[in-house]
Motif scaffolding. Sequence first.
Motif, PDB file in Angstrom:
ATOM      1  N   THR A 287       0.815  -1.224   0.000  1.00 42.22           N
ATOM      2  CA  THR A 287       0.000   0.000   0.000  1.00 42.22           C
ATOM      3  C   THR A 287       0.844   1.268   0.000  1.00 42.22           C
ATOM      4  O   THR A 287       0.413   2.295  -0.514  1.00 42.22           O
ATOM      5  CB  THR A 287      -0.932   0.053   1.232  1.00 42.22           C
ATOM      6  OG1 THR A 287      -0.120   0.059   2.412  1.00 42.22           O
ATOM      7  CG2 THR A 287      -1.878  -1.123   1.269  1.00 42.22           C
ATOM      8  N   ALA A 288       2.041   1.220   0.584  1.00 44.08           N
ATOM      9  CA  ALA A 288       2.817   2.457   0.732  1.00 44.08           C
ATOM     10  C   ALA A 288       4.161   2.416   0.013  1.00 44.08           C
ATOM     11  O   ALA A 288       4.901   3.409   0.009  1.00 44.08           O
ATOM     12  CB  ALA A 288       3.027   2.750   2.215  1.00 44.08           C
ATOM     13  N   GLY A 289       4.484   1.278  -0.564  1.00 46.08           N
ATOM     14  CA  GLY A 289       5.689   1.199  -1.399  1.00 46.08           C
ATOM     15  C   GLY A 289       6.988   1.131  -0.616  1.00 46.08           C
ATOM     16  O   GLY A 289       7.000   1.048   0.619  1.00 46.08           O
ATOM     17  N   GLU A 290       8.087   1.185  -1.372  1.00 50.35           N
ATOM     18  CA  GLU A 290       9.414   1.039  -0.783  1.00 50.35           C
ATOM     19  C   GLU A 290       9.807   2.240   0.079  1.00 50.35           C
ATOM     20  O   GLU A 290      10.641   2.146   0.968  1.00 50.35           O
ATOM     21  CB  GLU A 290      10.457   0.846  -1.891  1.00 50.35           C
ATOM     22  CG  GLU A 290      10.584  -0.575  -2.377  1.00 50.35           C
ATOM     23  CD  GLU A 290      10.796  -1.563  -1.223  1.00 50.35           C
ATOM     24  OE1 GLU A 290      11.867  -1.515  -0.582  1.00 50.35           O
ATOM     25  OE2 GLU A 290       9.887  -2.363  -0.941  1.00 50.35           O
ATOM     26  N   ASP A 291       9.223   3.381  -0.219  1.00 55.35           N
ATOM     27  CA  ASP A 291       9.591   4.593   0.517  1.00 55.35           C
ATOM     28  C   ASP A 291       8.754   4.772   1.790  1.00 55.35           C
ATOM     29  O   ASP A 291       8.777   5.828   2.411  1.00 55.35           O
ATOM     30  CB  ASP A 291       9.410   5.810  -0.406  1.00 55.35           C
ATOM     31  CG  ASP A 291      10.227   6.985   0.095  1.00 55.35           C
ATOM     32  OD1 ASP A 291      11.299   6.751   0.696  1.00 55.35           O
ATOM     33  OD2 ASP A 291       9.779   8.144  -0.076  1.00 55.35           O
ATOM     34  N   ARG A 292       8.037   3.727   2.164  1.00 54.73           N
ATOM     35  CA  ARG A 292       7.168   3.836   3.347  1.00 54.73           C
ATOM     36  C   ARG A 292       7.996   4.088   4.608  1.00 54.73           C
ATOM     37  O   ARG A 292       9.169   3.702   4.682  1.00 54.73           O
ATOM     38  CB  ARG A 292       6.349   2.554   3.524  1.00 54.73           C
ATOM     39  CG  ARG A 292       7.192   1.370   3.960  1.00 54.73           C
ATOM     40  CD  ARG A 292       6.409   0.079   4.026  1.00 54.73           C
ATOM     41  NE  ARG A 292       7.249  -1.036   4.457  1.00 54.73           N
ATOM     42  CZ  ARG A 292       8.063  -1.715   3.672  1.00 54.73           C
ATOM     43  NH1 ARG A 292       8.159  -1.407   2.388  1.00 54.73           N
ATOM     44  NH2 ARG A 292       8.799  -2.716   4.149  1.00 54.73           N
ATOM     45  N   TYR A 293       7.347   4.716   5.580  1.00 58.24           N
ATOM     46  CA  TYR A 293       7.984   4.833   6.895  1.00 58.24           C
ATOM     47  C   TYR A 293       7.998   3.455   7.547  1.00 58.24           C
ATOM     48  O   TYR A 293       6.997   2.736   7.509  1.00 58.24           O
ATOM     49  CB  TYR A 293       7.213   5.797   7.797  1.00 58.24           C
ATOM     50  CG  TYR A 293       7.387   7.256   7.433  1.00 58.24           C
ATOM     51  CD1 TYR A 293       8.645   7.848   7.437  1.00 58.24           C
ATOM     52  CD2 TYR A 293       6.279   8.043   7.105  1.00 58.24           C
ATOM     53  CE1 TYR A 293       8.807   9.185   7.110  1.00 58.24           C
ATOM     54  CE2 TYR A 293       6.437   9.382   6.782  1.00 58.24           C
ATOM     55  CZ  TYR A 293       7.701   9.945   6.784  1.00 58.24           C
ATOM     56  OH  TYR A 293       7.857  11.260   6.469  1.00 58.24           O
ATOM     57  N   ASP A 294       9.131   3.119   8.156  1.00 58.05           N
ATOM     58  CA  ASP A 294       9.213   1.877   8.908  1.00 58.05           C
ATOM     59  C   ASP A 294       8.700   2.079  10.332  1.00 58.05           C
ATOM     60  O   ASP A 294       8.140   1.169  10.932  1.00 58.05           O
ATOM     61  CB  ASP A 294      10.660   1.386   8.931  1.00 58.05           C
ATOM     62  CG  ASP A 294      11.159   1.114   7.518  1.00 58.05           C
ATOM     63  OD1 ASP A 294      10.505   0.330   6.814  1.00 58.05           O
ATOM     64  OD2 ASP A 294      12.170   1.723   7.105  1.00 58.05           O
ATOM     65  N   TYR A 295       8.933   3.283  10.840  1.00 56.25           N
ATOM     66  CA  TYR A 295       8.516   3.581  12.216  1.00 56.25           C
ATOM     67  C   TYR A 295       7.911   4.981  12.278  1.00 56.25           C
ATOM     68  O   TYR A 295       8.446   5.918  11.686  1.00 56.25           O
ATOM     69  CB  TYR A 295       9.720   3.559  13.178  1.00 56.25           C
ATOM     70  CG  TYR A 295      10.322   2.190  13.314  1.00 56.25           C
ATOM     71  CD1 TYR A 295       9.889   1.317  14.312  1.00 56.25           C
ATOM     72  CD2 TYR A 295      11.311   1.753  12.431  1.00 56.25           C
ATOM     73  CE1 TYR A 295      10.428   0.041  14.426  1.00 56.25           C
ATOM     74  CE2 TYR A 295      11.851   0.478  12.533  1.00 56.25           C
ATOM     75  CZ  TYR A 295      11.405  -0.372  13.536  1.00 56.25           C
ATOM     76  OH  TYR A 295      11.927  -1.636  13.643  1.00 56.25           O
ATOM     77  N   VAL A 296       6.808   5.087  13.020  1.00 55.64           N
ATOM     78  CA  VAL A 296       6.279   6.402  13.388  1.00 55.64           C
ATOM     79  C   VAL A 296       6.287   6.446  14.915  1.00 55.64           C
ATOM     80  O   VAL A 296       5.750   5.541  15.571  1.00 55.64           O
ATOM     81  CB  VAL A 296       4.843   6.616  12.864  1.00 55.64           C
ATOM     82  CG1 VAL A 296       4.265   7.928  13.388  1.00 55.64           C
ATOM     83  CG2 VAL A 296       4.811   6.595  11.338  1.00 55.64           C
ATOM     84  N   PHE A 297       6.932   7.462  15.481  1.00 55.29           N
ATOM     85  CA  PHE A 297       6.945   7.640  16.940  1.00 55.29           C
ATOM     86  C   PHE A 297       6.105   8.860  17.287  1.00 55.29           C
ATOM     87  O   PHE A 297       6.225   9.906  16.637  1.00 55.29           O
ATOM     88  CB  PHE A 297       8.374   7.872  17.453  1.00 55.29           C
ATOM     89  CG  PHE A 297       9.201   6.623  17.462  1.00 55.29           C
ATOM     90  CD1 PHE A 297       9.231   5.789  18.565  1.00 55.29           C
ATOM     91  CD2 PHE A 297       9.960   6.271  16.350  1.00 55.29           C
ATOM     92  CE1 PHE A 297       9.991   4.623  18.569  1.00 55.29           C
ATOM     93  CE2 PHE A 297      10.711   5.114  16.340  1.00 55.29           C
ATOM     94  CZ  PHE A 297      10.731   4.284  17.456  1.00 55.29           C
ATOM     95  N   VAL A 298       5.261   8.721  18.300  1.00 56.84           N
ATOM     96  CA  VAL A 298       4.460   9.857  18.753  1.00 56.84           C
ATOM     97  C   VAL A 298       4.908  10.198  20.173  1.00 56.84           C
ATOM     98  O   VAL A 298       4.818   9.359  21.081  1.00 56.84           O
ATOM     99  CB  VAL A 298       2.949   9.533  18.742  1.00 56.84           C
ATOM    100  CG1 VAL A 298       2.146  10.776  19.110  1.00 56.84           C
ATOM    101  CG2 VAL A 298       2.517   8.988  17.377  1.00 56.84           C
ATOM    102  N   ASP A 299       5.411  11.416  20.345  1.00 63.72           N
ATOM    103  CA  ASP A 299       5.867  11.859  21.673  1.00 63.72           C
ATOM    104  C   ASP A 299       4.713  12.566  22.379  1.00 63.72           C
ATOM    105  O   ASP A 299       4.228  13.593  21.908  1.00 63.72           O
ATOM    106  CB  ASP A 299       7.056  12.818  21.525  1.00 63.72           C
ATOM    107  CG  ASP A 299       7.614  13.239  22.879  1.00 63.72           C
ATOM    108  OD1 ASP A 299       7.519  12.445  23.836  1.00 63.72           O
ATOM    109  OD2 ASP A 299       8.149  14.371  22.979  1.00 63.72           O
ATOM    110  N   CYS A 300       4.259  11.989  23.492  1.00 62.48           N
ATOM    111  CA  CYS A 300       3.065  12.496  24.176  1.00 62.48           C
ATOM    112  C   CYS A 300       3.403  13.502  25.268  1.00 62.48           C
ATOM    113  O   CYS A 300       4.498  13.482  25.837  1.00 62.48           O
ATOM    114  CB  CYS A 300       2.315  11.330  24.810  1.00 62.48           C
ATOM    115  SG  CYS A 300       1.564  10.255  23.592  1.00 62.48           S
TER     116      CYS A 300
END
Length: 430
Positions: A287-300
């Motif tokens: 769905t997002a291809g090779e350039d996809r993010y591997d990690y998303v971090f959310v700082d709360c």
Amino acid sequence: MSQDPSTASPRGTSTGLGWPGDRSEVDRPSTFSTGLGWPAERAHPQEDPSFPQPSGTSPSAEQPDVVSRETSTGESAESGDEPGEDDDVDTHAATARLVTPAPEPTTQPVDAVAHARVIRTAGDLARVAARLDDDSTPLARMAEDTVRARQAAANRDPVQRPGATRILVVANQKGGVGKTTTTVNIAAALAQLGQRVLVIDLDPQGNASTALGVDHSRGVPSAYDALVDGEDLADLVSPVPDVPRLDAVPATIDLAGAEIELVSLVARENRLRRAIAGHPRVGTAETAGEDRYDYVFVDCPPSLGLLTLNALVAGREMLIPIQAEYYALEGLGMLLETVEMIKAHLNPDLVVSTIVVTMYDGRTRLASGVAQEVRDHFGDQVLKTAIPRSVRVSEAPSYGQTVMTYDPASPGALSYLEAAREIARKGAPQ
Ligand SMILES: Nc1ncnc2c1ncn2[C@@H]1O[C@H](COP(=O)(O)OP(=O)(O)O)[C@@H](O)[C@H]1O
Ligand SMILES: [Mg+2]
């Protein structure tokens, strides 16, 4: 009544550290810290009366081949060697090894503290700790941690990309436990390990934005625009200077108002989830291809309000930093109850996948006691790598940098690198 040192409890046997009701560790004398994971200055040895001491003959005197000649000066005098030999040893000491002047000859058995005062390298510390046959001493544990971090960094096996974007929410309603520090450094470490990473700063204070060197002055496109105005997250992303593959969505002070503005909005707790899911680089390879993010971090932010709620609904995994200090675990029950409620009603997929012990000072019984207690309660969720208290870690943000670029060889950076590897190795929860 004084405690017999030989029966002093080793690491991990104390109960209730940090939990309400047990104050047994509070009155211990505080220890002086250089903050870099090295032994304290010679003028400030740790002199805890319950510090476990090896009894009887010095093990290093029994096996002098293992400990360097410099460090055995004290024992030589003790066993009746000629004074001239000591002088000779001192001459070698200056050139052969990274050591400070040996202590005065003593009639006392040589103990871990005496050794630590003359030994400077992590390798030396580890060897001597082994010789002392007492791995429960704070110095031995500290040496072990440092050596492990350095060895792991040297052993640079490649890190596999996850099959789909992993979304990790870094939360703990306590302030100052290392949420922001952990977010930015693990994110930067993963980027340095070849992963594509996005950090979303969801704290109105914008500390993560500062540490990443991303503009977060009022009016700059920020997480507020995605949450309150429903703008595309992709339009709010900035690249992080100096760290290829790392992007950030900054937080401005406008977010402070979002907590209130969100209350009246439709699907108020789902807004971040939608924003993240709508980013074209979030998803699987298909769905997002090779350039996809591997990690998303959310700082709360340090609260359990609507911002944190949005993050916990958006994420699949939760990363909880726990500071290795007294009271560290207090309030954690409330956090875990909140997680259960969110799982039951809003996000059944949410998993507390990772717990990381931060600001760890292995020389204190308190820190190792807290770390042990956290492990006893959470088992495999706890990363093996604890993050040491380190001046370099705390000064990096003032240069708009993570410690990963500010001082990549420092113990803090090496530990965050190893923690990042652990997270990658463990993979997404099933
Ligand atoms: N490993 C560490 N060594 C030394 N100082 C640290 C370390 N981790 C965090 N700090 C400092 O502790 C303070 C609080 O950390 P921070 O990450 O901002 O916590 P939180 O985001 O949970 O409020 C900051 O001043 C930070 O620089
Ligand atoms: Mg913070």
